[in-house]
Motif scaffolding. Sequence first.
Motif, PDB file in Angstrom:
ATOM      1  N   PHE A   1       0.823  -1.202   0.000  1.00 25.33           N
ATOM      2  CA  PHE A   1       0.000   0.000   0.000  1.00 25.33           C
ATOM      3  C   PHE A   1       0.861   1.258   0.000  1.00 25.33           C
ATOM      4  N   ARG A   2       2.156   1.105   0.214  1.00 26.49           N
ATOM      5  CA  ARG A   2       3.058   2.258   0.267  1.00 26.49           C
ATOM      6  C   ARG A   2       3.427   2.693  -1.145  1.00 26.49           C
ATOM      7  N   ARG A   3       2.459   3.279  -1.791  1.00 32.43           N
ATOM      8  CA  ARG A   3       2.689   3.778  -3.146  1.00 32.43           C
ATOM      9  C   ARG A   3       1.908   5.081  -3.310  1.00 32.43           C
ATOM     10  N   ILE A   4       2.450   5.956  -4.117  1.00 30.63           N
ATOM     11  CA  ILE A   4       1.806   7.233  -4.388  1.00 30.63           C
ATOM     12  C   ILE A   4       0.647   6.979  -5.349  1.00 30.63           C
ATOM     13  N   VAL A   5      -0.527   7.447  -4.966  1.00 36.70           N
ATOM     14  CA  VAL A   5      -1.711   7.326  -5.808  1.00 36.70           C
ATOM     15  C   VAL A   5      -2.304   8.716  -6.009  1.00 36.70           C
ATOM     16  N   SER A   6      -3.167   8.836  -6.978  1.00 36.21           N
ATOM     17  CA  SER A   6      -3.838  10.113  -7.219  1.00 36.21           C
ATOM     18  C   SER A   6      -4.796  10.405  -6.071  1.00 36.21           C
ATOM     19  N   VAL A   7      -4.721  11.622  -5.576  1.00 35.14           N
ATOM     20  CA  VAL A   7      -5.647  12.081  -4.538  1.00 35.14           C
ATOM     21  C   VAL A   7      -6.218  13.412  -4.992  1.00 35.14           C
ATOM     22  N   ASP A   8      -7.333  13.779  -4.420  1.00 33.07           N
ATOM     23  CA  ASP A   8      -7.985  15.036  -4.740  1.00 33.07           C
ATOM     24  C   ASP A   8      -7.024  16.191  -4.459  1.00 33.07           C
ATOM     25  N   GLU A   9      -6.835  17.058  -5.444  1.00 33.90           N
ATOM     26  CA  GLU A   9      -5.873  18.153  -5.304  1.00 33.90           C
ATOM     27  C   GLU A   9      -6.238  19.108  -4.176  1.00 33.90           C
ATOM     28  N   SER A  10      -7.525  19.289  -3.927  1.00 34.01           N
ATOM     29  CA  SER A  10      -7.911  20.200  -2.842  1.00 34.01           C
ATOM     30  C   SER A  10      -7.491  19.637  -1.485  1.00 34.01           C
ATOM     31  N   VAL A  11      -7.512  18.326  -1.332  1.00 39.68           N
ATOM     32  CA  VAL A  11      -7.082  17.706  -0.077  1.00 39.68           C
ATOM     33  C   VAL A  11      -5.560  17.793   0.037  1.00 39.68           C
ATOM     34  N   ALA A  12      -4.858  17.569  -1.057  1.00 36.99           N
ATOM     35  CA  ALA A  12      -3.398  17.702  -1.044  1.00 36.99           C
ATOM     36  C   ALA A  12      -3.010  19.133  -0.684  1.00 36.99           C
ATOM     37  N   ARG A  13      -3.728  20.119  -1.232  1.00 40.90           N
ATOM     38  CA  ARG A  13      -3.475  21.524  -0.899  1.00 40.90           C
ATOM     39  C   ARG A  13      -3.748  21.782   0.588  1.00 40.90           C
ATOM     40  N   GLN A  14      -4.832  21.192   1.095  1.00 42.37           N
ATOM     41  CA  GLN A  14      -5.178  21.357   2.511  1.00 42.37           C
ATOM     42  C   GLN A  14      -4.075  20.795   3.408  1.00 42.37           C
ATOM     43  N   VAL A  15      -3.539  19.644   3.047  1.00 39.09           N
ATOM     44  CA  VAL A  15      -2.477  19.007   3.831  1.00 39.09           C
ATOM     45  C   VAL A  15      -1.204  19.859   3.784  1.00 39.09           C
ATOM     46  N   ARG A  16      -0.884  20.406   2.619  1.00 39.73           N
ATOM     47  CA  ARG A  16       0.284  21.292   2.516  1.00 39.73           C
ATOM     48  C   ARG A  16       0.083  22.549   3.364  1.00 39.73           C
ATOM     49  N   GLN A  17      -1.135  23.086   3.331  1.00 39.37           N
ATOM     50  CA  GLN A  17      -1.437  24.282   4.118  1.00 39.37           C
ATOM     51  C   GLN A  17      -1.304  23.996   5.605  1.00 39.37           C
ATOM     52  N   LEU A  18      -1.715  22.802   6.034  1.00 41.69           N
ATOM     53  CA  LEU A  18      -1.572  22.436   7.441  1.00 41.69           C
ATOM     54  C   LEU A  18      -0.100  22.383   7.849  1.00 41.69           C
ATOM     55  N   ALA A  19       0.754  21.903   6.948  1.00 39.77           N
ATOM     56  CA  ALA A  19       2.194  21.888   7.241  1.00 39.77           C
ATOM     57  C   ALA A  19       2.708  23.320   7.413  1.00 39.77           C
ATOM     58  N   LEU A  20       2.250  24.215   6.559  1.00 41.17           N
ATOM     59  CA  LEU A  20       2.644  25.620   6.659  1.00 41.17           C
ATOM     60  C   LEU A  20       2.114  26.233   7.957  1.00 41.17           C
ATOM     61  N   ASP A  21       0.870  25.926   8.297  1.00 40.61           N
ATOM     62  CA  ASP A  21       0.295  26.431   9.551  1.00 40.61           C
ATOM     63  C   ASP A  21       1.080  25.937  10.760  1.00 40.61           C
ATOM     64  N   HIS A  22       1.506  24.679  10.722  1.00 40.65           N
ATOM     65  CA  HIS A  22       2.301  24.138  11.828  1.00 40.65           C
ATOM     66  C   HIS A  22       3.630  24.879  11.948  1.00 40.65           C
ATOM     67  N   MET A  23       4.186  25.238  10.807  1.00 44.48           N
ATOM     68  CA  MET A  23       5.458  25.951  10.840  1.00 44.48           C
ATOM     69  C   MET A  23       5.260  27.361  11.403  1.00 44.48           C
ATOM     70  N   LYS A  24       4.200  28.028  10.975  1.00 43.36           N
ATOM     71  CA  LYS A  24       3.939  29.390  11.443  1.00 43.36           C
ATOM     72  C   LYS A  24       3.556  29.420  12.918  1.00 43.36           C
ATOM     73  N   ASN A  25       2.690  28.516  13.329  1.00 37.92           N
ATOM     74  CA  ASN A  25       2.114  28.571  14.675  1.00 37.92           C
ATOM     75  C   ASN A  25       2.876  27.782  15.728  1.00 37.92           C
ATOM     76  N   GLY A  26       3.571  26.731  15.308  1.00 40.86           N
ATOM     77  CA  GLY A  26       4.281  25.904  16.279  1.00 40.86           C
ATOM     78  C   GLY A  26       5.733  25.703  15.943  1.00 40.86           C
ATOM     79  N   TYR A  27       6.237  26.506  14.991  1.00 41.31           N
ATOM     80  CA  TYR A  27       7.636  26.410  14.567  1.00 41.31           C
ATOM     81  C   TYR A  27       7.987  24.999  14.088  1.00 41.31           C
TER      82      TYR A  27
END
Length: 145
Positions: A44-70
């Motif tokens: 199951f450890r393979r890259i598959v197509s996912v909804d781009e809006s969810v991928a964007r949301q996950v990237r945004q969460l990483a950015l939020d973690h960096m801004k808010n929790g370093y």
Amino acid sequence: MTVKQIAQSQQQQRVNTLTRRAQSGPHVNPYGTPGMSLNGAGDFRRIVSVDESVARQVRQLALDHMKNGYGVSDGEDVSAAIRDYTLSLPPEERLSASWTLNEIFHSEARRLGEFVHSQDPGWDWGKPFDAGILEGYVPGVDTRA
């Protein structure tokens, strides 16, 4: 019937019930996302197509973690976003989609860490930095290309 015999009888009934259930339907991982099938999971450890809006949301969460929790967080928001999305998929696709979204998140977090470190060489995860550094960051773009 003795107490020991009653207990053994009840235990045998539970085993029989579980065995019948296992034979009648697909196995579901009781420790993962509800409804996630392990049948035919293979690698199951393979890259598959996912909804781009969810991928964007996950990237945004990483950015939020960096801004808010370093760069540090409990990860509950990421887990919830991934779980909500994977539950919209057929059970056989959930493991790989979940793994893919986790990889996207960790890749973005790693890029963010490298970007901040390039701007502030003394920085380390969880250590405060000037959040203005992140204004020049472009999410999802690998600057090492």
